[in-house]
Design a protein around this motif. Structure first.
Motif, PDB file in Angstrom:
ATOM      1  N   GLY A 125       0.816  -1.212   0.000  1.00 58.69           N
ATOM      2  CA  GLY A 125       0.000   0.000   0.000  1.00 58.69           C
ATOM      3  C   GLY A 125       0.849   1.260   0.000  1.00 58.69           C
ATOM      4  N   ARG A 126       1.939   1.244   0.771  1.00 55.05           N
ATOM      5  CA  ARG A 126       2.838   2.405   0.809  1.00 55.05           C
ATOM      6  C   ARG A 126       3.528   2.594  -0.534  1.00 55.05           C
ATOM      7  NH1 ARG A 126       3.602   0.646   6.210  1.00 55.05           N
ATOM      8  NH2 ARG A 126       5.362  -0.655   5.629  1.00 55.05           N
ATOM      9  N   ARG A 127       3.947   1.485  -1.157  1.00 54.59           N
ATOM     10  CA  ARG A 127       4.578   1.585  -2.483  1.00 54.59           C
ATOM     11  C   ARG A 127       3.594   2.133  -3.503  1.00 54.59           C
ATOM     12  NH1 ARG A 127       6.559  -4.059  -3.556  1.00 54.59           N
ATOM     13  NH2 ARG A 127       6.072  -4.535  -1.433  1.00 54.59           N
ATOM     14  N   THR A 128       2.354   1.703  -3.424  1.00 53.51           N
ATOM     15  CA  THR A 128       1.329   2.191  -4.344  1.00 53.51           C
ATOM     16  C   THR A 128       1.104   3.682  -4.139  1.00 53.51           C
ATOM     17  OG1 THR A 128       0.261   0.029  -4.381  1.00 53.51           O
ATOM     18  CG2 THR A 128      -1.064   1.893  -5.077  1.00 53.51           C
ATOM     19  N   GLN A 129       1.048   4.126  -2.902  1.00 50.61           N
ATOM     20  CA  GLN A 129       0.874   5.554  -2.618  1.00 50.61           C
ATOM     21  C   GLN A 129       2.045   6.363  -3.154  1.00 50.61           C
ATOM     22  OE1 GLN A 129       0.289   5.361   1.663  1.00 50.61           O
ATOM     23  NE2 GLN A 129      -1.841   6.003   1.393  1.00 50.61           N
TER      24      GLN A 129
END
Length: 67
Positions: free
Chosen positions: A5-9
């Motif tokens: 999720g952090r990588r996607t953000q």
């Protein structure tokens, strides 16, 4: 899952900044920076200081917004 999720953000944030650079809209570029921001194209460069200066530099024909 949280790391994904952090990588996607982060990927979305980078894509957003790149889109703004392509659109070359002064207001959108300015929204990326605080009034007293300092921006360096490379770590060894002297900083561009202030939102207006940074926006003007990004929009200049010889601007270095892409690095």
């Amino acid at each position: 899952m949280a790391e994904h999720g952090r990588r996607t953000q982060r990927a979305k944030a980078v894509a957003h900044v790149l889109d703004i650079g392509e659109h070359r809209d002064p207001a959108e570029i300015g929204d990326l920076f605080s009034v007293d921001a300092e921006y360096r194209y490379h770590p060894w460069d002297d900083p561009e200081v202030g939102r207006e200066t940074i926006v003007t530099d990004w929009l200049a024909p010889a601007g270095n917004a892409s690095g």
